[in-house]
Scaffold this motif. Structure first.
Motif, short mmCIF file in Angstrom:
data_model
loop_
_atom_site.label_atom_id
_atom_site.label_comp_id
_atom_site.label_asym_id
_atom_site.label_seq_id
_atom_site.Cartn_x
_atom_site.Cartn_y
_atom_site.Cartn_z
N ILE A 185 0.83 -1.22 0.00
CA ILE A 185 0.00 0.00 0.00
C ILE A 185 0.86 1.27 0.00
O ILE A 185 0.44 2.31 -0.50
N ASP A 186 2.06 1.19 0.54
CA ASP A 186 2.90 2.39 0.68
C ASP A 186 4.17 2.34 -0.16
O ASP A 186 5.05 3.18 0.00
N ARG A 187 4.30 1.32 -0.97
CA ARG A 187 5.55 1.20 -1.70
C ARG A 187 5.71 2.28 -2.76
O ARG A 187 4.71 2.67 -3.35
N PRO A 188 6.90 2.78 -3.07
CA PRO A 188 8.19 2.35 -2.51
C PRO A 188 8.56 3.10 -1.23
O PRO A 188 9.55 2.78 -0.60
N HIS A 189 7.72 4.08 -0.82
CA HIS A 189 8.16 4.98 0.26
C HIS A 189 8.10 4.34 1.64
O HIS A 189 8.70 4.84 2.58
N GLY A 190 7.34 3.24 1.76
CA GLY A 190 7.18 2.65 3.09
C GLY A 190 8.09 1.47 3.36
O GLY A 190 7.85 0.71 4.31
N ASP A 191 9.12 1.28 2.55
CA ASP A 191 9.97 0.08 2.73
C ASP A 191 10.64 0.05 4.10
O ASP A 191 10.84 -1.02 4.68
N PRO A 501 1.42 10.27 10.06
CA PRO A 501 2.21 9.54 11.07
C PRO A 501 3.35 10.40 11.60
O PRO A 501 3.66 11.46 11.03
N PRO A 502 4.01 9.98 12.68
CA PRO A 502 5.23 10.68 13.11
C PRO A 502 6.28 10.61 11.99
O PRO A 502 6.24 9.68 11.17
N LYS A 503 7.19 11.57 11.99
CA LYS A 503 8.14 11.69 10.87
C LYS A 503 8.92 10.38 10.62
O LYS A 503 9.13 9.98 9.49
N TRP A 504 9.31 9.73 11.73
CA TRP A 504 10.15 8.53 11.56
C TRP A 504 9.40 7.37 10.91
O TRP A 504 10.01 6.42 10.44
N ALA A 505 8.05 7.45 10.88
CA ALA A 505 7.27 6.36 10.27
C ALA A 505 6.57 6.82 9.00
O ALA A 505 5.65 6.16 8.53
N GLU A 506 7.03 7.94 8.42
CA GLU A 506 6.40 8.44 7.19
C GLU A 506 6.44 7.39 6.10
O GLU A 506 7.42 6.63 6.01
N TYR A 507 5.41 7.37 5.28
CA TYR A 507 5.44 6.40 4.18
C TYR A 507 5.47 7.11 2.83
O TYR A 507 5.37 6.49 1.80
N ARG A 508 5.58 8.43 2.86
CA ARG A 508 5.72 9.16 1.59
C ARG A 508 7.04 9.94 1.65
O ARG A 508 7.23 10.74 2.56
#
Ligand code: SF4
Ligand code: SF4
Length: 511
Positions: A185-191, A501-508
């Motif tokens: 759902i968040d790829r590629p930014h959520g790897d 989300p918090p910055k450290w868990a961003e998916y974009r």
């Protein structure tokens, strides 16, 4: 000089006490108490506004501000009326008394404890309405699609016994199984989020070997324990077990006798290649279970169904594995037997045991609903023969709330949560039955564990002061439940959007 000062002071005090006496009339007291009541409401409005900013809930912040300004404006207007002597006129007095009567009637209806839910007070026994067949873990959606390997002896055995699943599961495996392709759902930014999720999952696996799950006493203690178990009264043992679990990070801990109906009948999930266990009967000599709930972080549940939420699920499963295996080791070091139950080793189905242990009620969404955190928890447990004091099931009004709410069912993207008002019979129990097949298919499609139902539930809000107050009220009174359900839809929307989300868990990735 000194005498003059005393004389002046006593004169001033005399005048002050005369002025106070002329002010302290019954009418002025009524006006003052009315002002205090409005001030308290304005304060609650302000607290809600600040809480909504902290929760990063834009819509609730807007309505919270409106509510605060409305109450504050009313307070100022009231003070102005008092200042110009409006309440000393007949019309003012009538309005003041009418306000008191209205507030008194409202308080009587909304603050009293309405009739209890007797079934909730019976715990999981209150759900039983027929013959309950113990569940075979091999039939569970994960066991079928994760444990079973096509071409293996177990695969052939299982699908011979259950041909109804074979074509369905084979098609699902082609798509990647119930967890699909993690993070799609968040790829590629959520790897990076997927990497964190799988780190948590590895922790659960590492803590699930037979030696970790049912530990032997530490070798330092073996000689000591040969002389006898450590002596502890059930009261002391309960204080120590609960205190230690909380110290290790548990949010809630409850203890109950094990109802054998909630034990799996046969083992289906295999993680350490101990295939000789597969299909074996699950039997347990332990009479008690310690059920532990870990809090799912509010900021990470908010972005559901995106990958931050699955980081948090897995981190809490890992936490549950960490806590339950240490509690099991602690009990073993006292000379008793204990087995940890967590993501990679379950002897029992935990939600009904959590109900019996007094952690909450079963909600429409199929999870436990706790007073303290709503459904925003993950469960782990330790079964044991250590004598402990058990807890009692609770009635927090969740069942009644779920009948009218249905927000989770409305928001569920795979329509896996029933929308009917009342629960239906399923395997001898009366409950809302989540369709775990369609739910897990949705997980597979998006590559996260979704959690939309957990996120949108009105019981899941952060436990700031205004939300604690609301929970206190809705657990007591059925009329308040209806009022706050409407308010929840106004303040948060009927279909809340994923939060940032918090910055450290961003998916974009930032542009
Ligand atoms: S969203 Fe509403 S219906 Fe669903 S579990 Fe929560 S309170 Fe119950
Ligand atoms: S996790 Fe998602 S798909 Fe599954 S029941 Fe909840 S909302 Fe529906």
């Amino acid at each position: 000089m000194f005498e003059q000062m005393i004389e002046k002071l006593s004169h001033d005090l005399n005048i002050l006490s005369q002025s106070l006496a002329s002010f302290v009339t019954p009418l002025n007291m009524l006006v003052l108490i009315g002002a205090l009541g409005l001030a308290v409401q304005a304060y609650i409005g302000l607290a809600f506004f600040i809480s909504s900013i902290w929760e990063k809930e834009r819509r609730a912040t807007f309505f919270g501000l409106l509510q605060f300004l409305g109450m504050f404006g009313l307070l100022l207007f009231y003070l102005f009326l008092a200042w110009v002597g409006f309440f000393h006129q007949t019309i003012g007095l009538v309005l003041l008394i009418a306000g008191y009567v209205f507030t008194g009637v409202a308080a009587f209806f909304l603050l009293r404890k309405t009739e209890p839910n007797e079934k909730a007070l019976q715990g999981s026994k209150g759900l039983i309405c027929g013959d309950v067949k113990r569940f075979d873990e091999r039939e569970q959606v994960f066991a079928r699609n994760r444990t079973m390997r096509p071409g293996s002896e177990q695969y052939d055995m299982f699908y011979k016994e259950h041909p109804e699943y074979e074509a369905f599961d084979a098609k699902r495996r082609e798509k990647g199984g119930p967890i699909g392709h993690p993070g799609i759902i968040d790829r590629p930014h959520g790897d990076a989020n997927v990497a964190m999720t799988l780190a948590g999952q590895s922790m659960c696996l590492n803590l699930s070997s037979p030696e970790m799950v049912t530990p032997e006493p530490h070798f330092f203690l073996k000689e000591r324990l040969e002389k006898g178990k450590v002596e502890l009264s059930p009261e002391d043992a309960t204080v120590k077990v609960k205190g230690y679990a909380r110290h290790l990070g548990a949010a809630l801990v409850g203890i109950t006798e094990i109802n054998p109906l909630w034990l799996y009948s046969r083992r289906g999930e295999i993680f350490h290649e101990n295939w000789e266990d597969w299909g074996g009967e699950v039997s347990l000599d332990h009479p008690l279970v310690i059920v532990i709930a870990e809090e799912m972080d509010f900021d990470l549940v908010g972005p559901a169904p995106h990958t931050p939420t699955v980081i948090e699920s897995m981190q809490n499963y890992a936490k549950g594995a960490y806590i339950s295996t240490q509690i099991a080791a602690f009990i073993s070091n006292l000379g008793y037997s204990a087995t940890a139950n967590h993501l990679r080793h379950y002897d029992a189905i935990l939600p009904p045991l959590a109900v019996d242990a007094g952690l909450g009620e079963l909600g429409r969404l199929g999870y436990i609903m706790t007073k303290e955190l709503g459904p925003r928890v993950r469960l782990s447990a330790v079964t044991t023969d250590l004598p402990l004091i058990t807890d009692k099931p609770v009635d927090i009004g969740a069942h009644d709330f779920c009948i009218i709410c249905k927000k989770c069912a409305t928001c569920c993207p795979s329509r896996s949560i029933p929308k009917e008002d009342d629960p239906h019979e399923h395997n001898g129990t009366l409950r809302w039955k989540l369709n775990d097949e369609t739910c897990f298919d949705y997980w597979g499609k998006i590559g996260s564990d979704c959690n939309i139902c957990m996120k949108v539930c009105p019981w899941s809000h952060a436990r700031t002061f205004p939300h604690r107050l609301v929970v206190w009220l809705i657990t007591r009174n059925k009329y308040v439940r209806r009022i706050f359900l409407v308010m929840d839809n106004i303040f948060y929307g009927r279909k809340p959007k994923p939060k940032v989300p918090p910055k450290w868990a961003e998916y974009r990735a930032k542009k």
